[in-house]
Structures are given as structure tokens and as C-alpha cells.
Scaffold this motif. Sequence first.
Motif, PDB file in Angstrom:
ATOM      1  N   THR A 153       0.854  -1.184   0.000  1.00 30.11           N
ATOM      2  CA  THR A 153       0.000   0.000   0.000  1.00 30.11           C
ATOM      3  C   THR A 153       0.890   1.233   0.000  1.00 30.11           C
ATOM      4  N   PRO A 154       0.929   2.015  -1.089  1.00 30.61           N
ATOM      5  CA  PRO A 154       1.785   3.207  -1.142  1.00 30.61           C
ATOM      6  C   PRO A 154       1.300   4.283  -0.174  1.00 30.61           C
ATOM      7  N   ASN A 155       2.059   5.384  -0.090  1.00 29.19           N
ATOM      8  CA  ASN A 155       1.602   6.477   0.762  1.00 29.19           C
ATOM      9  C   ASN A 155       0.477   7.251   0.085  1.00 29.19           C
ATOM     10  N   ALA A 156      -0.133   8.161   0.828  1.00 33.13           N
ATOM     11  CA  ALA A 156      -1.335   8.836   0.350  1.00 33.13           C
ATOM     12  C   ALA A 156      -1.072   9.691  -0.886  1.00 33.13           C
ATOM     13  N   ILE A 157       0.106  10.286  -0.961  1.00 36.57           N
ATOM     14  CA  ILE A 157       0.426  11.101  -2.135  1.00 36.57           C
ATOM     15  C   ILE A 157       0.464  10.219  -3.376  1.00 36.57           C
ATOM     16  N   THR A 158       1.161   9.095  -3.282  1.00 37.50           N
ATOM     17  CA  THR A 158       1.273   8.191  -4.427  1.00 37.50           C
ATOM     18  C   THR A 158      -0.089   7.644  -4.825  1.00 37.50           C
ATOM     19  N   ILE A 159      -0.888   7.242  -3.837  1.00 39.45           N
ATOM     20  CA  ILE A 159      -2.215   6.698  -4.150  1.00 39.45           C
ATOM     21  C   ILE A 159      -3.054   7.732  -4.887  1.00 39.45           C
ATOM     22  N   ASN A 160      -3.099   8.958  -4.378  1.00 36.57           N
ATOM     23  CA  ASN A 160      -3.902   9.993  -5.027  1.00 36.57           C
ATOM     24  C   ASN A 160      -3.383  10.318  -6.423  1.00 36.57           C
ATOM     25  N   ARG A 161      -2.069  10.316  -6.580  1.00 34.06           N
ATOM     26  CA  ARG A 161      -1.486  10.581  -7.907  1.00 34.06           C
ATOM     27  C   ARG A 161      -1.853   9.460  -8.886  1.00 34.06           C
ATOM     28  N   LEU A 162      -1.788   8.209  -8.431  1.00 34.23           N
ATOM     29  CA  LEU A 162      -2.156   7.091  -9.295  1.00 34.23           C
ATOM     30  C   LEU A 162      -3.630   7.148  -9.679  1.00 34.23           C
ATOM     31  N   LEU A 163      -4.483   7.476  -8.703  1.00 32.91           N
ATOM     32  CA  LEU A 163      -5.918   7.564  -8.984  1.00 32.91           C
ATOM     33  C   LEU A 163      -6.221   8.690  -9.972  1.00 32.91           C
ATOM     34  N   THR A 164      -5.496   9.793  -9.849  1.00 33.69           N
ATOM     35  CA  THR A 164      -5.691  10.915 -10.762  1.00 33.69           C
ATOM     36  C   THR A 164      -5.232  10.557 -12.176  1.00 33.69           C
ATOM     37  N   THR A 165      -4.140   9.808 -12.269  1.00 32.26           N
ATOM     38  CA  THR A 165      -3.613   9.385 -13.569  1.00 32.26           C
ATOM     39  C   THR A 165      -4.531   8.375 -14.244  1.00 32.26           C
ATOM     40  N   SER A 166      -5.157   7.520 -13.445  1.00 34.13           N
ATOM     41  CA  SER A 166      -5.977   6.445 -13.986  1.00 34.13           C
ATOM     42  C   SER A 166      -7.221   6.971 -14.696  1.00 34.13           C
ATOM     43  N   THR A 167      -7.444   6.449 -15.899  1.00 30.63           N
ATOM     44  CA  THR A 167      -8.694   6.698 -16.613  1.00 30.63           C
ATOM     45  C   THR A 167      -9.619   5.487 -16.528  1.00 30.63           C
ATOM     46  N   ASP A 168      -9.210   4.480 -15.747  1.00 31.93           N
ATOM     47  CA  ASP A 168      -9.999   3.261 -15.601  1.00 31.93           C
ATOM     48  C   ASP A 168     -11.200   3.487 -14.690  1.00 31.93           C
ATOM     49  N   GLN A 169     -12.228   2.664 -14.882  1.00 36.50           N
ATOM     50  CA  GLN A 169     -13.459   2.807 -14.103  1.00 36.50           C
ATOM     51  C   GLN A 169     -13.309   2.290 -12.684  1.00 36.50           C
ATOM     52  N   VAL A 170     -12.538   1.216 -12.531  1.00 37.83           N
ATOM     53  CA  VAL A 170     -12.431   0.510 -11.252  1.00 37.83           C
ATOM     54  C   VAL A 170     -10.973   0.508 -10.805  1.00 37.83           C
ATOM     55  N   VAL A 171     -10.780   0.619  -9.500  1.00 39.59           N
ATOM     56  CA  VAL A 171      -9.438   0.466  -8.920  1.00 39.59           C
ATOM     57  C   VAL A 171      -9.516  -0.598  -7.831  1.00 39.59           C
ATOM     58  N   VAL A 172      -8.714  -1.657  -7.993  1.00 31.79           N
ATOM     59  CA  VAL A 172      -8.621  -2.716  -6.985  1.00 31.79           C
ATOM     60  C   VAL A 172      -7.316  -2.511  -6.227  1.00 31.79           C
ATOM     61  N   MET A 173      -7.401  -2.424  -4.911  1.00 27.24           N
ATOM     62  CA  MET A 173      -6.225  -2.087  -4.107  1.00 27.24           C
ATOM     63  C   MET A 173      -6.022  -3.095  -2.975  1.00 27.24           C
ATOM     64  N   GLU A 174      -4.801  -3.627  -2.889  1.00 29.17           N
ATOM     65  CA  GLU A 174      -4.427  -4.414  -1.715  1.00 29.17           C
ATOM     66  C   GLU A 174      -4.154  -3.451  -0.564  1.00 29.17           C
ATOM     67  N   VAL A 175      -4.725  -3.745   0.588  1.00 32.54           N
ATOM     68  CA  VAL A 175      -4.603  -2.839   1.728  1.00 32.54           C
ATOM     69  C   VAL A 175      -3.924  -3.579   2.883  1.00 32.54           C
ATOM     70  N   SER A 176      -2.730  -3.130   3.254  1.00 37.04           N
ATOM     71  CA  SER A 176      -1.982  -3.773   4.333  1.00 37.04           C
ATOM     72  C   SER A 176      -2.314  -3.140   5.677  1.00 37.04           C
ATOM     73  N   SER A 177      -2.072  -3.881   6.733  1.00 36.05           N
ATOM     74  CA  SER A 177      -2.326  -3.360   8.079  1.00 36.05           C
ATOM     75  C   SER A 177      -1.375  -2.209   8.398  1.00 36.05           C
ATOM     76  N   GLN A 178      -0.116  -2.307   7.927  1.00 35.54           N
ATOM     77  CA  GLN A 178       0.821  -1.210   8.155  1.00 35.54           C
ATOM     78  C   GLN A 178       0.370   0.045   7.419  1.00 35.54           C
ATOM     79  N   GLY A 179      -0.140  -0.137   6.200  1.00 40.92           N
ATOM     80  CA  GLY A 179      -0.635   1.010   5.449  1.00 40.92           C
ATOM     81  C   GLY A 179      -1.770   1.712   6.155  1.00 40.92           C
ATOM     82  N   LEU A 180      -2.649   0.944   6.759  1.00 39.66           N
ATOM     83  CA  LEU A 180      -3.772   1.521   7.501  1.00 39.66           C
ATOM     84  C   LEU A 180      -3.285   2.196   8.774  1.00 39.66           C
ATOM     85  N   GLU A 181      -2.397   1.528   9.507  1.00 40.26           N
ATOM     86  CA  GLU A 181      -1.922   2.068  10.775  1.00 40.26           C
ATOM     87  C   GLU A 181      -1.118   3.345  10.555  1.00 40.26           C
ATOM     88  N   GLN A 182      -0.440   3.443   9.421  1.00 38.52           N
ATOM     89  CA  GLN A 182       0.395   4.595   9.118  1.00 38.52           C
ATOM     90  C   GLN A 182      -0.354   5.673   8.334  1.00 38.52           C
TER      91      GLN A 182
END
Length: 489
Positions: A153-182
Motif C-alpha cells: 500500500t503506497p503512501n497517500a500522495i502516491t495513491i492519489n497521484r495514481l488515482l488521478t492518472t488512472s482513466t480506468d473505471q475501477v481500482v482494486v487495491m491491496e490494503v496492508s495493516s501497516q498502510g492503515l496504521e500509518q
Amino acid sequence: MKLTDVLPMGHLNYSETLDQSQTVKGITDNSNEVKPGSIFIAIKGYKEDGSIYIQQAISNGAILIIGENELTNLTVPYLKVKNARKTIGQVAKKFYKDPSKDKIMIGVTGTNGKTTISFFIKHLLEHQGYSVSSIGTIYNEINGEKIKTINTTPNAITINRLLTTSTDQVVVMEVSSQGLEQDRLEGIQFDYALFNNLQHDHLDYHHTMEEYFECKALLFQKLKPAGTAIINNDDSWGKKLIERLTAEEKKVVTVGEEPNNEVQILTKELNHVLVNYKNNEYKLRTPLPGVHNLHNLTMSIGVAHELGVPYEQVTPYMSDFSGITGRFEIFRLANEVTVVVDYAHTPDALETSINTAISNGAKRIITVFGFAGNRDKSKRKAMLENVCRLSTYAFLTVTELFGLTIDSLYADYVAIRKDCQVEETTSIIMDRTLAIQQAVDEAQPGDWVLLLGKGHEQYKENYALHTKSDQETVHYLQEKGNQLSTLEH
């Protein structure tokens, strides 16, 4: 975007020195990425404090610094916050204009199975006509382009940048416990959130299973108002999560063997699972071996059906699934020995991987695996006991050192092998490539050699065979074996 439009609420008037009309050109927590007009956010990491890079960020053109320390006399405005990681998510959400609201967001969490479930969901939805981006352990894929990833799970900046770049309808994301805790997912909202299981892992980080569970449960607080949770009701922690979310009046789809589940698992056989959904029975065939993958497929259709995939189309849709790197990846050698590369690195995952080989007709099983340096030591005895109970023979080797020396890890191996009283059925070969070579050399026709723990990952150490991954090592030994066969004939 103006600075006033990016700052977290409650901080708009914190400094008379701040020109709130300034245009923000970027946000980052890496001082090397700062360009004129950037906001730099200093994160307190586990190895170092990002505050030491503030002067570099200012020199590179930062117009605002955000951090947790008390700092004065900076040449640019400084905003002190309680939680810089959370602030990153809040600022990124504003800067990138809240991109998760415009996507069908699917988050997958659990100790084991996240990657496989994510790949299954992506495959099913693409057959249904959706365009799908993915963010996860092996790589990120945006608009059909595969991008190397560092964290599950990347950091919030990377995630938002990837989502902004994506023209796809759906985004499937693996979510780790460390990513959530951090707080890497701060500001991200999901339409669907899946919980697969919680097993013994990462207790060097989370300390207790209860703490580990609470981190996983954070994902379900990020559901959009009409969002849906899909949860494995056969897992005891899944049951606890179901009770909690039901009390919160969230929509929950349960998957499991009990009759009261929305998706009921009736039977599991070698390569298919029979499920009951709304009083109709469907036979779902998995393209990957193992009972665990039957369950992973059932979890996947739990969300894919919500997006229109018919149950009767699952088997034909999955017929051209090409597999996943490092997830029970099978190689057939010329001497009729089967080699498997799998990411299994928890006691349960090791047991599942070996049992899959047994159920697929392995004559004998030779397992190559190891422990991860300074990481969770509390699971090691169970790992070794499970491997030795189910394998004919095992080789203990390096998975990754994580700062530990080879000699220290070797001493750990000697001690735990003695403690488990398995000296006669295990060898210690610290060079992973030589351990694999020895295992393959000792294997006979019909045997299975399981290379566990690394999966898709590249080696971090330099080994005798000069290969860079378990897959490369297998290919090297395949070529060597073919050359020997040619000479013998």
C-alpha cells in the motif's frame, strides 16, 4: 491550486507570513522531489526524522513546511500538526481533488490471499467489460501500464497521484495493516472492502493479534456511505468484524460454509467449489490449485457479482487466467520433478501450500524456506513444525536478512531446529540458491520441490549461482538439467 485550497481545515489563518494566494505546484514527503512551489511534509519515520531534510526542501523551492516538531526561524512558513502522516492524506486529497470519489474503489485486506483475490477480481471485471487499475504487492497497473511498487500500500500522495492518472473505471487495491496504521489511506474512500482472514503474522510490528485486527478493521471505516463489506465468515476475526459492522448498520455480504451466509460454500474439491447464492447452486472452477484458491475465488465473485458478473460466467471468464508470479507458480523439470515458487511465509500459508502439493499427487515433498531476519520471531516454531510435519525433507535457508547477519540467523536456525527436534529431517544451507540446487538434485521423478517465502520478490543478497529470484534459479537449473540430459544421451 491556491495554498488556501490545499491546507487542512482549521489552519487557514495560522500564520501572518503565509501568502495564501500562492500557487501550489506539488506536495511531497521526499525532499529530493521538492520543486519551486512545493509543500514539503516532514514525516517522523522509523529510522529517521524527515525534519533533517527541511533545509534541503527549502533550498529546492518549498513554499511551506509541515511537520510535528516545534520549529522556528525558518525562511518559509511552517505548519505544526499533531499527525503529519494523516495531514499528508488530507492535503493530497485536496490537491488531487479527491480522486477516489470518481472511481469504483475496491479494497482487499487480510493476512493471506490479498494479491490473488485482487488479480481474480480484476480478471473477472475486465471480462465483464470494465477497465480496471490495480495497486498492490507485485506491481501497480494503471491504464494498462505496469509500474514498479515498493510497498503493498503506497503512501497517500502516491495513491492519489495514481488515482488521478488512472482513466480506468475501477481500482482494486491491496490494503496492508501497516498502510492503515500509518494513515497511508487517509482521505481514500471505498465502494467495496473485503476481509479474507487474519493469521499469525507481523506481530513484531503489531504486538498482539487484537492490535493487528484493529488495524485491518480501519479499512471498513473508509467505506463510502453506500459502501459494501464482503467478509469471510469462516474466519473467527471475520465473525467479529461482521458483528461490529452489522451493529453500525453497514451493508455486509458474508461468505462461508454456514447456511446463513449470503454466499454459502457447499463443497470444495480439487479444482472447483460449489456455492449457493440466492437458492441457486453454481460450480466455480479455479485456475490456480489449492483449496485456499477456491476460497479466494469465492471471495472475489462476492464483489464481482455486486458489479454485474453473473455466477454462471465465472468459470468461462477464469478459463484464460494466466496465473500470478510467485503465487503457487509451477515449473515442470525434464526429470518429472515439479518445482513450485510460492510467497507462503506464515504458519498457515506454509501448511496450505504443502497440502496443495499433496492433494495434487506429490510423491515426496522437499521444502526450501526460511525466516525473515529481525522480523516476527513468534511464528517461527509453528512455521518449522508445520513444514517438517508435512514435508519429507526441508532445507532452512535465507528468505531475507532485514539487517540481521548471516551468522546470527544461522545460530537461530541451529537453536530452533534443536528445539523442534527435527535435525534428521532438515538441513541448513544459508545460500538460498545452493539450497534450491541441493533440493532439486535430491528430488526424484514424482517429487515436488517447494520454494517458499520469496514468491515474486527479488533477492536482496548475492548468492553463489548469481541469480536474482527463485524463478531465475529454477530456470538456471532447468537449463543446466537440459544440458546434462543432452550430454548423457
